[in-house]
Scaffold this active site. Structure first.
Site, short mmCIF file in Angstrom:
data_model
loop_
_atom_site.label_atom_id
_atom_site.label_comp_id
_atom_site.label_asym_id
_atom_site.label_seq_id
_atom_site.Cartn_x
_atom_site.Cartn_y
_atom_site.Cartn_z
N LYS A 176 -15.00 -7.01 11.65
CA LYS A 176 -14.48 -6.59 12.96
C LYS A 176 -13.16 -5.84 12.74
O LYS A 176 -12.13 -6.44 12.48
CB LYS A 176 -14.33 -7.83 13.83
CG LYS A 176 -13.26 -7.90 14.88
CD LYS A 176 -13.36 -7.00 16.05
CE LYS A 176 -12.18 -7.11 16.99
NZ LYS A 176 -11.23 -6.00 16.85
N GLY A 229 -2.95 -8.78 10.05
CA GLY A 229 -2.45 -8.30 11.34
C GLY A 229 -1.19 -9.05 11.73
O GLY A 229 -0.44 -9.53 10.87
N SER A 230 -1.00 -9.20 13.04
CA SER A 230 0.26 -9.77 13.53
C SER A 230 0.31 -11.29 13.35
O SER A 230 -0.73 -11.96 13.25
CB SER A 230 0.43 -9.43 15.01
OG SER A 230 -0.49 -10.20 15.76
N ASN A 231 1.52 -11.83 13.38
CA ASN A 231 1.69 -13.26 13.23
C ASN A 231 1.10 -14.05 14.40
O ASN A 231 0.51 -15.12 14.18
CB ASN A 231 3.18 -13.61 13.09
CG ASN A 231 3.63 -13.39 11.68
OD1 ASN A 231 3.70 -12.25 11.22
ND2 ASN A 231 3.90 -14.46 10.95
N VAL A 233 -1.47 -13.37 16.33
CA VAL A 233 -2.93 -13.47 16.23
C VAL A 233 -3.31 -14.30 15.00
O VAL A 233 -4.18 -15.18 15.07
CB VAL A 233 -3.58 -12.06 16.17
CG1 VAL A 233 -5.08 -12.15 15.99
CG2 VAL A 233 -3.24 -11.27 17.43
N GLY A 234 -2.66 -14.05 13.88
CA GLY A 234 -2.99 -14.76 12.64
C GLY A 234 -2.83 -16.27 12.80
O GLY A 234 -3.70 -17.04 12.39
N GLU A 251 -2.85 -12.47 6.37
CA GLU A 251 -1.80 -11.63 5.81
C GLU A 251 -1.09 -11.02 7.00
O GLU A 251 -1.71 -10.25 7.75
CB GLU A 251 -2.48 -10.57 4.93
CG GLU A 251 -1.57 -9.77 4.08
CD GLU A 251 -0.66 -10.63 3.25
OE1 GLU A 251 -1.14 -11.54 2.55
OE2 GLU A 251 0.56 -10.41 3.31
N CYS A 285 2.97 -3.48 6.53
CA CYS A 285 3.64 -4.78 6.45
C CYS A 285 4.58 -4.84 5.25
O CYS A 285 5.44 -5.70 5.18
CB CYS A 285 2.62 -5.90 6.41
SG CYS A 285 1.51 -5.78 5.03
N GLU A 386 9.74 -7.85 12.83
CA GLU A 386 9.00 -6.70 12.29
C GLU A 386 8.87 -5.63 13.39
O GLU A 386 8.34 -5.90 14.46
CB GLU A 386 7.61 -7.14 11.83
CG GLU A 386 6.86 -6.04 11.12
CD GLU A 386 5.53 -6.50 10.55
OE1 GLU A 386 4.76 -7.13 11.30
OE2 GLU A 386 5.28 -6.22 9.37
C1 UN1 Z 1 0.85 -1.15 1.05
O1 UN1 Z 1 2.03 -1.39 1.09
O2 UN1 Z 1 0.49 -0.13 0.48
O3 UN1 Z 1 -1.05 -4.35 6.58
C2 UN1 Z 1 -0.20 -2.03 1.61
C3 UN1 Z 1 -0.31 -3.97 5.69
C4 UN1 Z 1 -0.45 -4.60 4.34
C5 UN1 Z 1 -0.89 -3.61 3.33
C6 UN1 Z 1 0.22 -2.79 2.79
N1 UN1 Z 1 -1.38 -5.69 4.40
O4 UN1 Z 1 0.51 -3.10 5.89
#
Ligand code: UN1
Length: 494
Positions: A176, A229-231, A233-234, A251, A285, A386
């Site tokens: 998804k 994604g975002s904190n 939602v995660g 992540e 991120c 962020e």
């Molecule tokens: C990067 O720095 O090249 O969602 C990858 C993001 C990270 C991936 C960054 N999970 O931005």
């Protein structure tokens, strides 16, 4: 010309949604250009995707991993032949500069190549027994149906770094993607279809997180979820998954520092700050959203950085020479502009940028100036949260120790850079930086296919992605005891 209507891919077939409502896919650099429309799929359709993955699982599990990997190699080859097309789609859909898109597609190719190679390894271990004529070993087995939920900012690389290890491990997938980037997801799925993946092994469901996303998180037949994604939602996904006792990997955010010490090569460090802070419009991120400077070189560095920022070319990512594209959509642009206002109100000194770009060419997109704040302090929100845009905050400190303290003073822990020629300081920084990856004398961004990627603190939940470490998430370890004495055990250590 009628617009392309994207479809779901369920059980080896492209199927439209029963819901007639669609989501227009808009080019953020040219908002009068709609690339295609994607469905707002229903809960039932999400359930059908899970059911297809469940049905395909037993056979896919029985397929030897080197054979599964051959399909990945095939996908690698097809992706290679479609690399230019994929990069162009990425730029049109997400906005990043075409050079960055090509880099991202290359990264996806590297991940496919590396992960397919792992199909011939996927090793367990042999373990000595305390008993005679007993052999202990482990095998890696798939988990079952996994849901992969991916963000808009790396719409090619991130799906690949989840799908490839999930498949080579023998899991079946419900994929998804973010609502903003269904086109790249559609093409990725098409590539796996062309590569000959059996029906039901990979299923694509397009639609809203609050509808289909929720369904594939809560579905009892889903046994693992990987999310980027975002904190907010995660953490919600983690809560739901942990209640059901399943594996969750998340992540999430970052607030990554570039620390520049007084002995650093300043030109190199300025370049690192620009690449990390403004590359991909800061929408990553791993973005270097904080620059922590040792006081003695701070003024000089800030001056050099401002000068370098003058040469940043902003525009439609398809045009040659453009370094920075637009924000992905209006909402994201407004979030960034709100943070800029907040920074001013918090007392940070705005040195450069701070506005939406207007005028010829820019009015058609969501462009923001690269923005630099100086004299930011750790407690300020712009130094803690962020922003996900081209906004860099400079913080100043007297000593190396103070720089480290500032670098660590955020809830996140993804990436950190140190610029210094002093090996002792470099090694010490590696020890004390509270992050999942450290870059010495290079920017905070990026990562190689064969190396683990992920963060500490509020950034990451669960095992790392990429590298061989990724299999800690996508496989179950089974421990096997083989007793070849043929006798009742007379002794045991216990
Ligand atoms: C990067 O720095 O090249 O969602 C990858 C993001 C990270 C991936 C960054 N999970 O931005």
């Amino acid at each position: 010309m009628s617009l392309l209507q994207l479809k779901n891919y369920i059980n080896g077939k492209w199927v439209g949604s029963a819901n007639p409502e669609t989501i227009p896919n808009i080019n953020p650099a040219k908002i009068d250009e709609t690339l295609c429309v994607s469905p707002q799929s229903t809960r039932e359709e999400a359930r059908a995707a899970v059911a297809a993955a469940k049905e395909a699982f037993p056979k896919w599990k029985e397929t030897p991993s080197p054979v599964r990997a051959k399909i990945l190699f095939q996908a690698w080859q097809i992706m290679q032949s479609r690399a230019a097309e994929l990069a162009e789609t990425l730029t049109k859909e997400e906005g990043k500069a075409i050079g960055d898109s090509r880099g991202e597609v290359q990264r996806a190719l590297n991940i496919l190549e590396f992960t397919a190679g792992e199909g011939r390894r996927l090793r367990g271990s042999t373990i000595p027994s305390e008993l005679p004529r007993t052999f202990i070993y482990t095998v890696r087995q798939p988990i079952g149906v996994v849901s992969l939920i991916t963000p808009w900012n790396f719409p090619v690389a991130i799906p690949i770094w989840k799908i490839a290890p999930a498949l080579v491990s023998g899991n079946t997938v419900v994929f998804k993607p973010a609502e903003l980037t269904p086109f790249c997801a559609f093409k990725i799925t098409e590539i796996f279809e062309q590569a000959g993946l059996p029906a039901g092994v990979l299923n694509l469901i397009l639609g809203k997180g609050s509808v289909v996303g929720e369904e594939i998180v809560n579905h009892p037949d889903v046994h693992a979820i990987s999310f980027t994604g975002s904190n907010d939602v995660g953490c919600a996904i983690y809560e739901k998954g942990s209640k059901r006792g399943i594996r969750v990997q998340c992540e999430m955010g970052g607030k990554n520092p570039v620390v520049v010490l007084e002995d650093a090569d300043l030109e190199l460090a300025v370049e690192g700050a620009v690449q990390g802070g403004f590359g991909s419009t800061g929408q990553r991120c791993t973005a270097a959203s904080r620059v922590v400077l040792q006081e003695s070189i701070a003024d000089r560095f800030v001056e050099m950085l401002q000068k370098r920022m003058d040469s940043i070319v902003i525009g439609n990512g398809l045009e040659s020479g453009v370094f920075m594209g637009p924000a992905v959509d209006e909402k994201q642009m407004n979030t960034v502009l709100r943070y800029i206002e907040l920074g001013k109100n918090e007392g940070a000194r705005l040195l450069k940028g701070g506005n939406r770009l207007r005028g010829s060419g820019f009015d058609r997109g969501y462009f923001i100036e690269p923005t630099l704040f100086d004299h930011v302090t750790s407690e300020m929100k712009i130094a803690q949260e962020e922003i996900f845009g081209p906004v860099v905050s400079v913080l100043r400190a007297k000593t190396f120790e103070e720089c480290v303290e500032i670098a660590n003073s955020v809830p996140f822990g993804l990436s950190a850079s140190l610029y210094s020629q002093d090996i002792a300081k470099c090694m010490r920084f590696v020890e004390v930086a509270e992050v999942g990856k450290v870059h010495l004398n290079s920017p905070t961004i990026g990562g190689e296919a064969q190396a683990p990627f992920g963060g500490t603190k509020a950034t990451g939940i669960g095992p790392r992605e990429m590298g061989t470490e990724v299999f800690e998430f996508y496989t179950e370890v089974k421990t096997v005891y083989v007793d070849y004495t043929g006798q009742k055990r007379k002794t045991s250590m216990y």
